[in-house]
Design a protein around this motif. Structure first.
Motif, PDB file in Angstrom:
ATOM      1  N   SER A  58       7.177  -9.205  -6.175  1.00  0.00           N
ATOM      2  CA  SER A  58       6.106  -8.521  -6.911  1.00  0.00           C
ATOM      3  C   SER A  58       5.973  -7.066  -6.447  1.00  0.00           C
ATOM      4  CB  SER A  58       4.782  -9.255  -6.762  1.00  0.00           C
ATOM      5  OG  SER A  58       4.364  -9.258  -5.403  1.00  0.00           O
ATOM      6  N   CYS A  59       6.204  -6.832  -5.170  1.00  0.00           N
ATOM      7  CA  CYS A  59       6.150  -5.466  -4.641  1.00  0.00           C
ATOM      8  C   CYS A  59       7.325  -4.654  -5.178  1.00  0.00           C
ATOM      9  CB  CYS A  59       6.166  -5.533  -3.119  1.00  0.00           C
ATOM     10  SG  CYS A  59       5.736  -3.994  -2.300  1.00  0.00           S
ATOM     11  N   ARG A  60       8.497  -5.259  -5.223  1.00  0.00           N
ATOM     12  CA  ARG A  60       9.677  -4.573  -5.775  1.00  0.00           C
ATOM     13  C   ARG A  60       9.466  -4.239  -7.251  1.00  0.00           C
ATOM     14  NH1 ARG A  60      14.058  -2.841  -4.357  1.00  0.00           N
ATOM     15  NH2 ARG A  60      14.047  -3.868  -2.355  1.00  0.00           N
ATOM     16  N   GLU A  61       8.897  -5.177  -8.012  1.00  0.00           N
ATOM     17  CA  GLU A  61       8.643  -4.927  -9.435  1.00  0.00           C
ATOM     18  C   GLU A  61       7.652  -3.781  -9.608  1.00  0.00           C
ATOM     19  OE1 GLU A  61       8.665  -4.507 -13.278  1.00  0.00           O
ATOM     20  OE2 GLU A  61      10.154  -5.693 -12.182  1.00  0.00           O
ATOM     21  N   ARG A  62       6.623  -3.740  -8.762  1.00  0.00           N
ATOM     22  CA  ARG A  62       5.649  -2.653  -8.833  1.00  0.00           C
ATOM     23  C   ARG A  62       6.313  -1.318  -8.495  1.00  0.00           C
ATOM     24  NH1 ARG A  62       1.981   0.024 -11.324  1.00  0.00           N
ATOM     25  NH2 ARG A  62       0.473   1.056  -9.989  1.00  0.00           N
ATOM     26  N   LEU A  63       7.197  -1.315  -7.520  1.00  0.00           N
ATOM     27  CA  LEU A  63       7.939  -0.111  -7.162  1.00  0.00           C
ATOM     28  C   LEU A  63       8.755   0.376  -8.356  1.00  0.00           C
ATOM     29  CD1 LEU A  63       8.812   1.888  -4.934  1.00  0.00           C
ATOM     30  CD2 LEU A  63      10.584   0.248  -4.298  1.00  0.00           C
ATOM     31  N   MET A  64       9.425  -0.535  -9.028  1.00  0.00           N
ATOM     32  CA  MET A  64      10.226  -0.162 -10.197  1.00  0.00           C
ATOM     33  C   MET A  64       9.339   0.343 -11.337  1.00  0.00           C
ATOM     34  SD  MET A  64      13.136  -0.456  -8.966  1.00  0.00           S
ATOM     35  CE  MET A  64      13.995   0.027 -10.441  1.00  0.00           C
ATOM     36  N   GLU A  65       8.179  -0.300 -11.510  1.00  0.00           N
ATOM     37  CA  GLU A  65       7.233   0.141 -12.541  1.00  0.00           C
ATOM     38  C   GLU A  65       6.759   1.562 -12.281  1.00  0.00           C
ATOM     39  OE1 GLU A  65       2.696  -1.020 -13.865  1.00  0.00           O
ATOM     40  OE2 GLU A  65       3.981  -2.604 -13.047  1.00  0.00           O
ATOM     41  N   LEU A  66       6.426   1.862 -11.028  1.00  0.00           N
ATOM     42  CA  LEU A  66       5.989   3.212 -10.677  1.00  0.00           C
ATOM     43  C   LEU A  66       7.113   4.228 -10.875  1.00  0.00           C
ATOM     44  CD1 LEU A  66       3.926   2.321  -7.496  1.00  0.00           C
ATOM     45  CD2 LEU A  66       3.013   3.303  -9.610  1.00  0.00           C
ATOM     46  N   THR A  82       0.840  -1.203   0.000  1.00  0.00           N
ATOM     47  CA  THR A  82       0.000   0.000   0.000  1.00  0.00           C
ATOM     48  C   THR A  82       0.874   1.251   0.000  1.00  0.00           C
ATOM     49  OG1 THR A  82      -1.748  -1.180   1.172  1.00  0.00           O
ATOM     50  CG2 THR A  82      -1.824   1.229   1.247  1.00  0.00           C
ATOM     51  N   ILE A  83       1.931   1.238   0.786  1.00  0.00           N
ATOM     52  CA  ILE A  83       2.849   2.379   0.809  1.00  0.00           C
ATOM     53  C   ILE A  83       3.476   2.566  -0.563  1.00  0.00           C
ATOM     54  CG2 ILE A  83       5.005   3.278   1.787  1.00  0.00           C
ATOM     55  CD1 ILE A  83       4.214   1.845   4.410  1.00  0.00           C
ATOM     56  N   VAL A  84       3.852   1.464  -1.223  1.00  0.00           N
ATOM     57  CA  VAL A  84       4.404   1.552  -2.577  1.00  0.00           C
ATOM     58  C   VAL A  84       3.425   2.285  -3.484  1.00  0.00           C
ATOM     59  CG1 VAL A  84       4.972   0.203  -4.641  1.00  0.00           C
ATOM     60  CG2 VAL A  84       5.935  -0.447  -2.427  1.00  0.00           C
ATOM     61  N   GLU A  85       2.164   1.884  -3.440  1.00  0.00           N
ATOM     62  CA  GLU A  85       1.150   2.492  -4.314  1.00  0.00           C
ATOM     63  C   GLU A  85       0.910   3.964  -3.994  1.00  0.00           C
ATOM     64  OE1 GLU A  85      -0.211   1.295  -7.049  1.00  0.00           O
ATOM     65  OE2 GLU A  85       0.834  -0.612  -6.782  1.00  0.00           O
ATOM     66  N   ARG A 108       9.555   3.939 -13.090  1.00  0.00           N
ATOM     67  CA  ARG A 108       9.684   4.145 -14.548  1.00  0.00           C
ATOM     68  C   ARG A 108       8.604   5.087 -15.072  1.00  0.00           C
ATOM     69  NH1 ARG A 108      11.123  -1.412 -14.193  1.00  0.00           N
ATOM     70  NH2 ARG A 108       8.977  -2.056 -14.623  1.00  0.00           N
ATOM     71  N   GLU A 109       7.390   4.943 -14.551  1.00  0.00           N
ATOM     72  CA  GLU A 109       6.303   5.846 -14.947  1.00  0.00           C
ATOM     73  C   GLU A 109       6.622   7.282 -14.545  1.00  0.00           C
ATOM     74  OE1 GLU A 109       2.653   4.446 -13.232  1.00  0.00           O
ATOM     75  OE2 GLU A 109       2.714   2.559 -14.363  1.00  0.00           O
ATOM     76  N   GLN A 110       7.215   7.444 -13.376  1.00  0.00           N
ATOM     77  CA  GLN A 110       7.522   8.783 -12.883  1.00  0.00           C
ATOM     78  C   GLN A 110       8.593   9.471 -13.723  1.00  0.00           C
ATOM     79  OE1 GLN A 110       9.518   9.588  -8.940  1.00  0.00           O
ATOM     80  NE2 GLN A 110       7.440  10.293  -8.503  1.00  0.00           N
ATOM     81  N   ILE A 111       9.588   8.727 -14.180  1.00  0.00           N
ATOM     82  CA  ILE A 111      10.673   9.354 -14.938  1.00  0.00           C
ATOM     83  C   ILE A 111      10.398   9.413 -16.440  1.00  0.00           C
ATOM     84  CG2 ILE A 111      12.416   8.784 -13.210  1.00  0.00           C
ATOM     85  CD1 ILE A 111      13.401   6.560 -15.094  1.00  0.00           C
ATOM     86  N   ALA A 112       9.324   8.773 -16.890  1.00  0.00           N
ATOM     87  CA  ALA A 112       9.024   8.757 -18.326  1.00  0.00           C
ATOM     88  C   ALA A 112       8.909  10.160 -18.938  1.00  0.00           C
ATOM     89  CB  ALA A 112       7.768   7.934 -18.601  1.00  0.00           C
ATOM     90  N   PRO A 113       8.226  11.117 -18.304  1.00  0.00           N
ATOM     91  CA  PRO A 113       8.151  12.459 -18.901  1.00  0.00           C
ATOM     92  C   PRO A 113       9.520  13.127 -19.022  1.00  0.00           C
ATOM     93  CG  PRO A 113       6.491  12.208 -17.189  1.00  0.00           C
ATOM     94  CD  PRO A 113       7.396  11.019 -17.099  1.00  0.00           C
ATOM     95  N   PHE A 114      10.383  12.882 -18.051  1.00  0.00           N
ATOM     96  CA  PHE A 114      11.741  13.434 -18.096  1.00  0.00           C
ATOM     97  C   PHE A 114      12.507  12.826 -19.262  1.00  0.00           C
ATOM     98  CE2 PHE A 114      16.226  12.934 -16.796  1.00  0.00           C
ATOM     99  CZ  PHE A 114      16.585  14.269 -16.734  1.00  0.00           C
TER     100      PHE A 114
END
Length: 195
Positions: A122-130, A65-68, A132-138
């Protein structure tokens, strides 16, 4: 019946859930993921240990939940900062500026603590996915700037940003760090520099 501290039971439950998450984040940031236990979280939130289980089946679920929830506030701030930028360089400047301002507020600490934690795969992968989403605009702004090898350039500028965030964390004034970071980034992105 237990006393509720809100106008409705639903609002009371939402407040308690938020208090538990805030307590868990505080423990995570100050003591590390191993210290995030139901007893510690309940105590920090001023609730019984059993209350934690009413909202989260396990510590793993609480950490997930904290990851999300670690990224939405920063992502919204970044999106708002970049939406008025007209050029790739302005978008890059907005991203760097906003990220450093958020770092000065401590907004990156939960995500940084999670990165250092021993999370379920799975939590670590979700953290990495988030992330990647955050840095995509940069990364898109760097690509749109027309620099050679934009992927590598974005990675190197990301390293500069990590160093700048660490300097802010150590107490260097954010304005001084920001000025130097933007100067170095502009040099890296300048056309005709032999890059």
């Amino acid at each position: 019946m237990p006393k509720i501290s809100a106008a409705t039971v639903a609002e009371h439950r939402a407040r308690q859930r938020e208090a538990l998450i805030e307590a868990a984040v505080d423990i995570l940031v100050t003591e590390g993921a191993a210290a995030v236990t139901p007893a510690a979280v309940g105590a920090r939130a001023g609730l019984a240990r059993s209350s934690v289980y009413q909202y989260f089946d396990s510590v793993a679920v609480l950490l997930a939940t904290i990851v999300e929830e670690a990224f939405p506030r920063a992502n919204k701030a970044l999106e708002e900062a970049m939406e008025d930028a007209r050029t790739p360089l302005e978008r890059i400047d907005s991203y760097l500026t906003t990220t450093l301002r958020l770092a000065a507020e401590g907004a990156h600490r939960p995500a940084a603590a999670l990165m250092a934690a021993d999370l379920h795969p799975s939590c670590r992968e979700r953290l990495m996915e988030l992330h990647r989403e955050q840095i995509a605009p940069f990364r898109a702004a760097v690509r749109d700037a027309g620099v050679p090898d934009p992927g590598l350039t974005a990675d190197l500028l990301g390293g500069l940003l990590q160093g700048a965030m660490a300097a802010v964390e150590r107490g260097t004034p954010v304005d001084a760090v920001l000025e130097r970071t933007l100067t170095l980034a502009h040099r890296c992105l300048a056309p005709g520099d032999g890059a």
